[in-house]
Write a protein that holds these residues in place. Structure first.
Motif, mmCIF file in Angstrom:
data_model
loop_
_atom_site.group_PDB
_atom_site.id
_atom_site.type_symbol
_atom_site.label_atom_id
_atom_site.label_comp_id
_atom_site.label_asym_id
_atom_site.label_seq_id
_atom_site.Cartn_x
_atom_site.Cartn_y
_atom_site.Cartn_z
ATOM 1 N N THR A 35 0.833 -1.209 0.000
ATOM 2 C CA THR A 35 0.000 0.000 0.000
ATOM 3 C C THR A 35 0.865 1.256 0.000
ATOM 4 O OG1 THR A 35 -1.724 -1.177 1.222
ATOM 5 C CG2 THR A 35 -1.817 1.226 1.232
ATOM 6 N N MET A 36 1.915 1.251 0.813
ATOM 7 C CA MET A 36 2.805 2.410 0.868
ATOM 8 C C MET A 36 3.487 2.641 -0.475
ATOM 9 S SD MET A 36 4.534 1.683 4.598
ATOM 10 C CE MET A 36 5.597 3.119 4.476
ATOM 11 N N VAL A 37 3.967 1.556 -1.077
ATOM 12 C CA VAL A 37 4.661 1.670 -2.366
ATOM 13 C C VAL A 37 3.701 2.147 -3.447
ATOM 14 C CG1 VAL A 37 5.814 0.361 -4.179
ATOM 15 C CG2 VAL A 37 6.437 -0.005 -1.788
ATOM 16 N N ALA A 38 2.479 1.610 -3.458
ATOM 17 C CA ALA A 38 1.509 2.014 -4.476
ATOM 18 C C ALA A 38 1.182 3.497 -4.373
ATOM 19 C CB ALA A 38 0.238 1.175 -4.340
ATOM 20 N N ASP A 39 1.025 3.987 -3.146
ATOM 21 C CA ASP A 39 0.732 5.412 -2.971
ATOM 22 C C ASP A 39 1.873 6.285 -3.464
ATOM 23 O OD1 ASP A 39 -1.669 4.721 -1.841
ATOM 24 O OD2 ASP A 39 -0.970 4.875 0.238
ATOM 25 N N ARG A 40 3.102 5.884 -3.176
ATOM 26 C CA ARG A 40 4.259 6.693 -3.597
ATOM 27 C C ARG A 40 4.552 6.525 -5.088
ATOM 28 N NH1 ARG A 40 6.960 8.534 1.021
ATOM 29 N NH2 ARG A 40 5.590 8.186 2.800
ATOM 30 N N LEU A 41 4.237 5.338 -5.633
ATOM 31 C CA LEU A 41 4.537 5.086 -7.041
ATOM 32 C C LEU A 41 3.736 5.983 -7.958
ATOM 33 C CD1 LEU A 41 6.244 3.225 -8.854
ATOM 34 C CD2 LEU A 41 4.305 1.658 -8.941
ATOM 35 N N LEU A 87 15.828 8.091 -13.590
ATOM 36 C CA LEU A 87 14.797 9.053 -13.218
ATOM 37 C C LEU A 87 13.814 8.459 -12.220
ATOM 38 C CD1 LEU A 87 14.073 10.589 -16.735
ATOM 39 C CD2 LEU A 87 15.241 11.703 -14.833
ATOM 40 N N LEU A 88 13.555 7.163 -12.333
ATOM 41 C CA LEU A 88 12.633 6.524 -11.402
ATOM 42 C C LEU A 88 13.282 6.282 -10.043
ATOM 43 C CD1 LEU A 88 9.831 5.277 -10.998
ATOM 44 C CD2 LEU A 88 10.751 3.107 -11.841
ATOM 45 N N ALA A 89 14.545 5.866 -10.065
ATOM 46 C CA ALA A 89 15.209 5.497 -8.810
ATOM 47 C C ALA A 89 16.095 6.601 -8.244
ATOM 48 C CB ALA A 89 16.072 4.247 -9.036
ATOM 49 N N GLY A 90 16.497 7.536 -9.074
ATOM 50 C CA GLY A 90 17.486 8.512 -8.632
ATOM 51 C C GLY A 90 16.953 9.886 -8.327
ATOM 52 N N GLY A 91 15.628 9.997 -8.127
ATOM 53 C CA GLY A 91 15.059 11.304 -7.855
ATOM 54 C C GLY A 91 14.952 11.637 -6.383
ATOM 55 N N ILE A 92 15.770 10.992 -5.549
ATOM 56 C CA ILE A 92 15.656 11.200 -4.101
ATOM 57 C C ILE A 92 15.912 12.654 -3.734
ATOM 58 C CG2 ILE A 92 16.614 10.564 -1.861
ATOM 59 C CD1 ILE A 92 17.234 7.833 -2.962
ATOM 60 N N ILE A 93 16.978 13.235 -4.285
ATOM 61 C CA ILE A 93 17.328 14.613 -3.933
ATOM 62 C C ILE A 93 16.255 15.578 -4.424
ATOM 63 C CG2 ILE A 93 19.027 16.437 -4.262
ATOM 64 C CD1 ILE A 93 21.162 14.323 -4.432
ATOM 65 N N ILE A 94 15.786 15.368 -5.653
ATOM 66 C CA ILE A 94 14.764 16.261 -6.198
ATOM 67 C C ILE A 94 13.470 16.149 -5.394
ATOM 68 C CG2 ILE A 94 13.334 16.740 -8.213
ATOM 69 C CD1 ILE A 94 16.198 17.693 -8.457
ATOM 70 N N GLU A 95 13.123 14.941 -4.989
ATOM 71 C CA GLU A 95 11.919 14.780 -4.170
ATOM 72 C C GLU A 95 12.082 15.464 -2.818
ATOM 73 O OE1 GLU A 95 10.846 10.691 -3.890
ATOM 74 O OE2 GLU A 95 10.374 10.494 -6.015
ATOM 75 N N GLN A 96 13.297 15.478 -2.293
ATOM 76 C CA GLN A 96 13.539 16.185 -1.039
ATOM 77 C C GLN A 96 13.435 17.693 -1.241
ATOM 78 O OE1 GLN A 96 14.051 14.940 2.068
ATOM 79 N NE2 GLN A 96 13.725 12.877 1.299
ATOM 80 N N PRO A 125 6.214 13.362 -1.850
ATOM 81 C CA PRO A 125 6.158 12.072 -1.149
ATOM 82 C C PRO A 125 6.245 10.898 -2.114
ATOM 83 C CG PRO A 125 3.955 12.983 -1.336
ATOM 84 C CD PRO A 125 4.883 14.011 -1.929
ATOM 85 N N GLY A 126 7.400 10.735 -2.752
ATOM 86 C CA GLY A 126 7.588 9.670 -3.731
ATOM 87 C C GLY A 126 8.404 8.514 -3.174
ATOM 88 N N LEU A 127 8.790 7.608 -4.069
ATOM 89 C CA LEU A 127 9.552 6.426 -3.657
ATOM 90 C C LEU A 127 10.911 6.800 -3.097
ATOM 91 C CD1 LEU A 127 8.831 3.857 -6.526
ATOM 92 C CD2 LEU A 127 8.000 3.793 -4.166
ATOM 93 N N GLY A 128 11.554 7.796 -3.688
ATOM 94 C CA GLY A 128 12.870 8.191 -3.201
ATOM 95 C C GLY A 128 12.828 8.661 -1.767
ATOM 96 N N ARG A 129 11.831 9.461 -1.457
ATOM 97 C CA ARG A 129 11.699 9.943 -0.088
ATOM 98 C C ARG A 129 11.338 8.805 0.861
ATOM 99 N NH1 ARG A 129 8.091 15.219 1.633
ATOM 100 N NH2 ARG A 129 9.399 15.875 3.371
ATOM 101 N N LEU A 130 10.530 7.855 0.387
ATOM 102 C CA LEU A 130 10.173 6.697 1.209
ATOM 103 C C LEU A 130 11.408 5.873 1.551
ATOM 104 C CD1 LEU A 130 8.048 4.844 2.497
ATOM 105 C CD2 LEU A 130 7.795 3.742 0.264
ATOM 106 N N VAL A 131 12.287 5.650 0.564
ATOM 107 C CA VAL A 131 13.517 4.900 0.818
ATOM 108 C C VAL A 131 14.397 5.644 1.813
ATOM 109 C CG1 VAL A 131 15.649 4.067 -0.233
ATOM 110 C CG2 VAL A 131 13.491 3.720 -1.396
ATOM 111 N N PHE A 132 14.525 6.941 1.642
ATOM 112 C CA PHE A 132 15.358 7.742 2.548
ATOM 113 C C PHE A 132 14.852 7.644 3.989
ATOM 114 C CE2 PHE A 132 16.269 11.769 4.694
ATOM 115 C CZ PHE A 132 17.647 11.852 4.539
ATOM 116 N N GLN A 133 13.546 7.777 4.181
ATOM 117 C CA GLN A 133 12.977 7.691 5.518
ATOM 118 C C GLN A 133 13.121 6.281 6.092
ATOM 119 O OE1 GLN A 133 8.998 8.981 4.686
ATOM 120 N NE2 GLN A 133 9.476 11.165 4.887
ATOM 121 N N SER A 134 12.932 5.267 5.246
ATOM 122 C CA SER A 134 12.996 3.884 5.730
ATOM 123 C C SER A 134 14.412 3.500 6.137
ATOM 124 C CB SER A 134 12.491 2.927 4.643
ATOM 125 O OG SER A 134 11.157 3.231 4.290
ATOM 126 N N ILE A 135 15.415 3.996 5.421
ATOM 127 C CA ILE A 135 16.801 3.718 5.795
ATOM 128 C C ILE A 135 17.124 4.354 7.138
ATOM 129 C CG2 ILE A 135 19.208 4.179 5.189
ATOM 130 C CD1 ILE A 135 18.417 3.892 2.268
#
Length: 315
Positions: free
Chosen positions: A89-95, A250-259, A264-274
């Protein structure tokens, strides 16, 4: 063609298996106990042990790996340690934020790079060619988060055409969501467009020197006609490779841009989860991104066969 597809499918399955094993093992050997982290430094050992049992952390590495892979094949990514919410559910919302952002940025990349690359290749050694090369050099050298901050300063703060960050949600209208993703997509697309432009220019210049292009010109076609009728298709093989790699980035490497844009995308979810040691979320999201990379490469291989008939003949 069937043999070509079979080989690519076998390579895809093998790559997914190896990737899943590597991701699981690498994340599992990271120091730290998620149960101890969740309960805090003053937690009692028996409480930590009970939580480890509840989270399924007391089984062997092989048992946990098999359970993780089996669950993913069934669409069950587990439950987040931190939020106690199904990971799927979390991944689907961020995806629904990260995927449109990546597609939007890729679209802008292609729209910018193809005309610029063709323009530079058709005017090799002229002022227009040097101008495009200089612009692409700047685009490659400057990081995308700097572009993002400049875009916010100009278009969000000064002109007030766009919001400085956040995402209103697709339920508030497609155009509103697309508008919120425009500045992040442009920030992601500009450096990638610079790279793709240089690849397009180099590949097309190589094709322009081939005998069939000289024959096309000798038959009376103009330079532009020869490029669009014969040259462009033959120059697409390396360009398709770069496009596939760029979509994965672009799908996996947008962590900085999302920050930067508070998306609230996948990159930010990974950052918070780590940072929260939520291993289930990290494993699942990273595996999903790896699957996207491998599937993109598979589709690029299929595009090779469509663009270059020689691959179908060899297969």
């Amino acid at each position: 063609m069937i043999s070509y597809l079979t080989k690519r499918l076998a390579s895809l399955v093998l790559s997914l298996f190896v990737a899943s094993a590597v991701i699981f093992l690498v994340i599992e050997v990271i120091p730290g106990d998620p149960a101890a982290y969740m309960l805090g430094m003053n937690a009692r050992p028996d409480t930590i042990a009970a939580l480890r049992t509840e989270l399924g952390l007391d089984g062997s590495v092989f048992e946990r790996y098999v359970g993780w892979v089996t669950g993913m094949l069934q669409g069950d990514f587990g439950v987040s340690y931190t939020y106690r919410t199904p990971v799927a559910t979390m991944v689907a919302d961020r995806l629904w934020i990260s995927l449109p952002l990546a597609l939007y940025a890729l679209f802008l990349t292609v729209v910018i790079a193809f005309p610029a690359g063709i323009f530079a290749a058709s005017r090799r050694g002229q002022a227009g060619d040097y101008g495009v090369i200089g612009a692409t050099q700047i685009g490659i050298a400057i990081p995308n988060f700097w572009f993002a901050m400049i875009l916010i300063l100009v278009f969000a703060i000064n002109m007030r055409w766009f919001s400085a960050g956040g995402f209103p949600g697709w339920e508030n209208g497609f155009l509103q969501g697309l508008k919120a993703l425009t500045l992040p997509a442009v920030a992601l697309a500009l450096p990638q467009a610079a790279i793709l432009t240089r690849v397009m220019r180099s590949s097309l210049i190589d094709v322009l020197g081939e005998d069939f292009m000289r024959t096309a010109r000798a038959k009376g076609l103009s330079t532009q006609q020869a490029i669009f009728r014969h040259g462009l298709r033959n120059a697409l093989i390396p360009v398709l490779t770069i496009i596939g790699l760029q979509f994965a980035f672009l799908l996996a490497g947008g962590i900085i841009i999302e920050q930067v844009f508070a998306l609230p995308g996948l990159g930010r979810l990974v950052f918070q989860s780590i940072s929260q040691r939520d291993l289930v979320v990290v494993e699942s999201v990273v595996m999903l991104l790896v699957f996207a990379v491998i599937m993109t490469n598979f589709l690029v291989d299929l595009a090779y066969a469509l663009v270059d008939p020689r691959l179908r003949v060899r297969a």
